[in-house]
Design a protein around this motif. Sequence first.
Motif, PDB file in Angstrom:
ATOM      1  N   THR A  85       0.834  -1.206   0.000  1.00 16.32           N
ATOM      2  CA  THR A  85       0.000   0.000   0.000  1.00 16.32           C
ATOM      3  C   THR A  85       0.870   1.259   0.000  1.00 16.32           C
ATOM      4  OG1 THR A  85      -0.106   0.040   2.418  1.00 16.32           O
ATOM      5  CG2 THR A  85      -1.856  -1.146   1.253  1.00 16.32           C
ATOM      6  N   ALA A  86       0.290   2.355  -0.425  1.00 14.78           N
ATOM      7  CA  ALA A  86       0.974   3.651  -0.434  1.00 14.78           C
ATOM      8  C   ALA A  86       0.069   4.685   0.238  1.00 14.78           C
ATOM      9  CB  ALA A  86       1.271   4.072  -1.870  1.00 14.78           C
ATOM     10  N   GLU A  87       0.701   5.676   0.883  1.00 16.10           N
ATOM     11  CA  GLU A  87      -0.034   6.772   1.499  1.00 16.10           C
ATOM     12  C   GLU A  87      -0.209   7.861   0.435  1.00 16.10           C
ATOM     13  OE1 GLU A  87       0.056   9.285   5.716  1.00 16.10           O
ATOM     14  OE2 GLU A  87       1.830   8.195   5.043  1.00 16.10           O
ATOM     15  N   VAL A  88      -1.431   8.011  -0.063  1.00 16.68           N
ATOM     16  CA  VAL A  88      -1.710   8.860  -1.228  1.00 16.68           C
ATOM     17  C   VAL A  88      -2.609  10.035  -0.831  1.00 16.68           C
ATOM     18  CG1 VAL A  88      -2.550   8.882  -3.613  1.00 16.68           C
ATOM     19  CG2 VAL A  88      -1.593   6.776  -2.650  1.00 16.68           C
ATOM     20  N   MET A  89      -2.331  11.202  -1.427  1.00 14.78           N
ATOM     21  CA  MET A  89      -3.184  12.389  -1.218  1.00 14.78           C
ATOM     22  C   MET A  89      -4.455  12.230  -2.068  1.00 14.78           C
ATOM     23  SD  MET A  89      -3.792  15.465  -0.007  1.00 14.78           S
ATOM     24  CE  MET A  89      -2.263  16.173   0.623  1.00 14.78           C
ATOM     25  N   ILE A  90      -5.602  12.087  -1.391  1.00 20.40           N
ATOM     26  CA  ILE A  90      -6.885  11.930  -2.081  1.00 20.40           C
ATOM     27  C   ILE A  90      -7.887  12.906  -1.459  1.00 20.40           C
ATOM     28  CG2 ILE A  90      -8.786  10.356  -2.654  1.00 20.40           C
ATOM     29  CD1 ILE A  90      -6.782   8.038  -2.386  1.00 20.40           C
ATOM     30  N   ASP A  91      -8.447  13.783  -2.294  1.00 19.07           N
ATOM     31  CA  ASP A  91      -9.440  14.771  -1.836  1.00 19.07           C
ATOM     32  C   ASP A  91      -8.957  15.571  -0.635  1.00 19.07           C
ATOM     33  OD1 ASP A  91     -11.170  13.849  -3.822  1.00 19.07           O
ATOM     34  OD2 ASP A  91     -12.036  12.318  -2.501  1.00 19.07           O
ATOM     35  N   GLY A  92      -7.711  16.008  -0.683  1.00 11.02           N
ATOM     36  CA  GLY A  92      -7.170  16.870   0.361  1.00 11.02           C
ATOM     37  C   GLY A  92      -6.713  16.168   1.616  1.00 11.02           C
ATOM     38  N   GLY A  93      -6.775  14.835   1.653  1.00 12.11           N
ATOM     39  CA  GLY A  93      -6.313  14.088   2.832  1.00 12.11           C
ATOM     40  C   GLY A  93      -5.472  12.887   2.431  1.00 12.11           C
ATOM     41  N   TRP A  94      -4.727  12.354   3.411  1.00 14.97           N
ATOM     42  CA  TRP A  94      -3.853  11.197   3.141  1.00 14.97           C
ATOM     43  C   TRP A  94      -4.604   9.904   3.426  1.00 14.97           C
ATOM     44  CZ3 TRP A  94       0.341  12.200   0.506  1.00 14.97           C
ATOM     45  CH2 TRP A  94       0.932  13.463   0.615  1.00 14.97           C
ATOM     46  N   LYS A  95      -4.616   9.010   2.453  1.00  7.78           N
ATOM     47  CA  LYS A  95      -5.294   7.717   2.607  1.00  7.78           C
ATOM     48  C   LYS A  95      -4.410   6.595   2.073  1.00  7.78           C
ATOM     49  CE  LYS A  95      -9.915   9.746   2.075  1.00  7.78           C
ATOM     50  NZ  LYS A  95     -11.146   9.772   1.243  1.00  7.78           N
ATOM     51  N   ASP A  96      -4.487   5.416   2.724  1.00 11.01           N
ATOM     52  CA  ASP A  96      -3.764   4.247   2.237  1.00 11.01           C
ATOM     53  C   ASP A  96      -4.495   3.671   1.031  1.00 11.01           C
ATOM     54  OD1 ASP A  96      -1.767   4.403   4.089  1.00 11.01           O
ATOM     55  OD2 ASP A  96      -2.689   3.002   5.500  1.00 11.01           O
ATOM     56  N   GLN A  97      -3.705   3.361  -0.005  1.00  8.25           N
ATOM     57  CA  GLN A  97      -4.297   2.855  -1.246  1.00  8.25           C
ATOM     58  C   GLN A  97      -3.403   1.731  -1.778  1.00  8.25           C
ATOM     59  OE1 GLN A  97      -5.021   5.999  -4.062  1.00  8.25           O
ATOM     60  NE2 GLN A  97      -5.637   4.625  -5.700  1.00  8.25           N
ATOM     61  N   PRO A  98      -3.980   0.653  -2.333  1.00  5.57           N
ATOM     62  CA  PRO A  98      -3.143  -0.418  -2.900  1.00  5.57           C
ATOM     63  C   PRO A  98      -2.204   0.147  -3.968  1.00  5.57           C
ATOM     64  CG  PRO A  98      -5.428  -1.123  -2.770  1.00  5.57           C
ATOM     65  CD  PRO A  98      -5.414   0.337  -2.428  1.00  5.57           C
ATOM     66  N   VAL A  99      -0.953  -0.285  -3.923  1.00  7.28           N
ATOM     67  CA  VAL A  99       0.067   0.224  -4.846  1.00  7.28           C
ATOM     68  C   VAL A  99      -0.361   0.046  -6.306  1.00  7.28           C
ATOM     69  CG1 VAL A  99       2.395  -0.239  -5.714  1.00  7.28           C
ATOM     70  CG2 VAL A  99       2.025   0.009  -3.268  1.00  7.28           C
ATOM     71  N   ALA A 100      -0.996  -1.078  -6.601  1.00  2.00           N
ATOM     72  CA  ALA A 100      -1.381  -1.376  -7.987  1.00  2.00           C
ATOM     73  C   ALA A 100      -2.385  -0.376  -8.546  1.00  2.00           C
ATOM     74  CB  ALA A 100      -1.957  -2.787  -8.066  1.00  2.00           C
ATOM     75  N   SER A 101      -3.128   0.301  -7.680  1.00  2.00           N
ATOM     76  CA  SER A 101      -4.153   1.236  -8.164  1.00  2.00           C
ATOM     77  C   SER A 101      -3.709   2.702  -8.117  1.00  2.00           C
ATOM     78  CB  SER A 101      -5.436   1.067  -7.345  1.00  2.00           C
ATOM     79  OG  SER A 101      -5.199   1.387  -5.982  1.00  2.00           O
ATOM     80  N   VAL A 102      -2.462   2.963  -7.685  1.00  2.00           N
ATOM     81  CA  VAL A 102      -1.964   4.347  -7.634  1.00  2.00           C
ATOM     82  C   VAL A 102      -1.606   4.795  -9.048  1.00  2.00           C
ATOM     83  CG1 VAL A 102      -0.197   5.896  -6.714  1.00  2.00           C
ATOM     84  CG2 VAL A 102      -1.102   4.047  -5.288  1.00  2.00           C
ATOM     85  N   LEU A 103      -2.127   5.954  -9.450  1.00  2.00           N
ATOM     86  CA  LEU A 103      -1.939   6.449 -10.818  1.00  2.00           C
ATOM     87  C   LEU A 103      -0.663   7.275 -10.953  1.00  2.00           C
ATOM     88  CD1 LEU A 103      -5.597   7.619 -11.523  1.00  2.00           C
ATOM     89  CD2 LEU A 103      -4.531   5.432 -12.165  1.00  2.00           C
ATOM     90  N   LEU A 104      -0.197   7.369 -12.183  1.00  3.00           N
ATOM     91  CA  LEU A 104       0.954   8.214 -12.506  1.00  3.00           C
ATOM     92  C   LEU A 104       0.617   9.664 -12.161  1.00  3.00           C
ATOM     93  CD1 LEU A 104       3.705   7.633 -13.979  1.00  3.00           C
ATOM     94  CD2 LEU A 104       2.647   8.567 -16.019  1.00  3.00           C
ATOM     95  N   GLY A 105       1.542  10.351 -11.509  1.00  2.00           N
ATOM     96  CA  GLY A 105       1.309  11.743 -11.150  1.00  2.00           C
ATOM     97  C   GLY A 105       0.661  11.933  -9.788  1.00  2.00           C
ATOM     98  N   SER A 106       0.286  10.835  -9.124  1.00  2.00           N
ATOM     99  CA  SER A 106      -0.303  10.935  -7.785  1.00  2.00           C
ATOM    100  C   SER A 106       0.744  11.437  -6.786  1.00  2.00           C
ATOM    101  CB  SER A 106      -0.826   9.573  -7.325  1.00  2.00           C
ATOM    102  OG  SER A 106      -1.838   9.103  -8.171  1.00  2.00           O
TER     103      SER A 106
END
Length: 588
Positions: A85-106
């Motif tokens: 998993t990766a800690e990704v900025m989503i809608d102004g907050g940090w959320k854990d997201q599966p690495v396979a679903s993280v998009l380029l430029g995130s």
Amino acid sequence: MVLAALSILSAGLPTLKKGWIAIKNFTLNIYFLMSLAVIGALVIGKWPEAAMVVFLFAIAEAIEALSLERARNAIKSLTALAPETAEVMIDGGWKDQPVASVLLGSRIRVRTGSRVPLDASVESGRAALDQAPITGESLPVDKQVGDPLYAGSIVTDGVVEATVTAVAGESTLARIAAAIQDAQSQRAPTQRFVDQFARYYTPAVVVLALLVAALGPVLFAGTWGDWLYQALVLLVIACPCALVVSTPITVVSGLAAAAKHGILIKGGAYLESGRLLKVVALDKTGTLTQGKPVLTDNEPFGDLPIEMALQIAASLDEHSTHPVAKALVSGWKLQQPDAATLPVEDFGVLNGRGVKGNIDGQSWHLGNHRLVEELGVCSPALEARLSLLENAGKTVIVLCAASGPVAIFAVADTVRPESFAAVTALKALNVVPVMLTGDNPATAKSIAAQLGIQDARGNLMPEDKQTAVAELKRRFGSVGMVGDGVNDAPALAQADIGFAMGAAGTATALETADVAIMDDDPRKIADFISLSRRCASVLKQNIGLALGIKVVFLALALSGHATLWMAVFADMGASLLVVFNGLRLLRR
């Protein structure tokens, strides 16, 4: 007999099944030999021996499989490092997201103690990272804005936010995994030879065993049963288990040992042929040198203090994008960190010569030797100073006031701190280092003199480097070429082995090179050659052990002094010896 039957049924069924498949496909392999030996022993009533043959063979096979898997797992452990998993900025907050679903430029965040989930570029923050799994570097590397992060590396201190530059399947780690899997699937020359040898060796052994069983009682004393027993002993002793396993276990261990140290070898063929290299041609820029010009000299030429002259020069060059100008400005910032640039008016770029501008109402010119001559302010004293620096392989910049030259600056691409040790290590291995560069001959000779390289060639275009490599092959034999994998591609292709430096940062280098050095340490070229020589030595030892033990026990079998017990222990012992000997490379 009951215990023997249970042993044969529990441990021997897989072997007998594979033996039957071999017979159906007209393939005389190891399983056919063992099945024939077991069935023969049962026919003549040697049940305990038959049970021991199949039981010990099953144990040896299991140990060999586990050992080969251990060597392969040593490689897998290097590539299965990225978190899920990766800690990704989503809608102004940090959320854990599966690495396979993280998009380029995130935008991702990595904190102390965490592994970097994806290749990315630092956007904010500073951190120290352990990149050993990717580049083999032993010390943490400081990262700041603009620096690359590699998936699988560990943040040892600090927090960074970064923009994803490659999705999960296209990261440096993923490319390494793909390259290693491809390397494992390729058979090394020695392995191909051994496999070919076994193709003819096994039928020959079967024919010899039949001759012993048929002619033994006729030509020598003894019963048919005694000679049939000796023929079965011969089958077990001659089984090429140790010979067949000796090569793959050694090659896979060598590939794993190299990968641990940041050397990615694209197949067993290159691992084996590295020992044959007589010459290594090295590109200068980025391989032996840092690849980035730095300010090396600042000298006054008149009454103006050098600190003031450097500030004026930096003020003029700050408006330029030329690499030499950037090097001068960076050098000034290091020497005068608290100073500020002066306002420049009427700034202009003099193409191919330098820049000009007014500071506090005074006109200034800053540029190369040609500009000084055009301004008509060159003198014998200045010429002497400039020639001294130019002959040392440096790019010279002169600051001129309306009255004439007031300061001299020099910029040069500096030698990597590891380069001298790298060249020394190559020489210690009796490998001749040669420098090939597109830079001018004076610069090439200057750098070569610092490193102890006798043969340095300058002003070479990519096709000229290719011609030089071809000429070195004719003179010396096997040649390696070290470059960046892009503009050195023709020379890399011409060489017997092409090395790419700093491959962690470039997909091209990983794809085009035969051997990819994941960081920028040229000492690893010699490390690769040393590993190749050790690998060749272990291969020879293994083949010698496997064949030597067979020859001794074959002689005992033919003279009637060997038993099935001895044959099994000889076969199993030889197999285990070569397995453990091959695994020694993993400890390097």
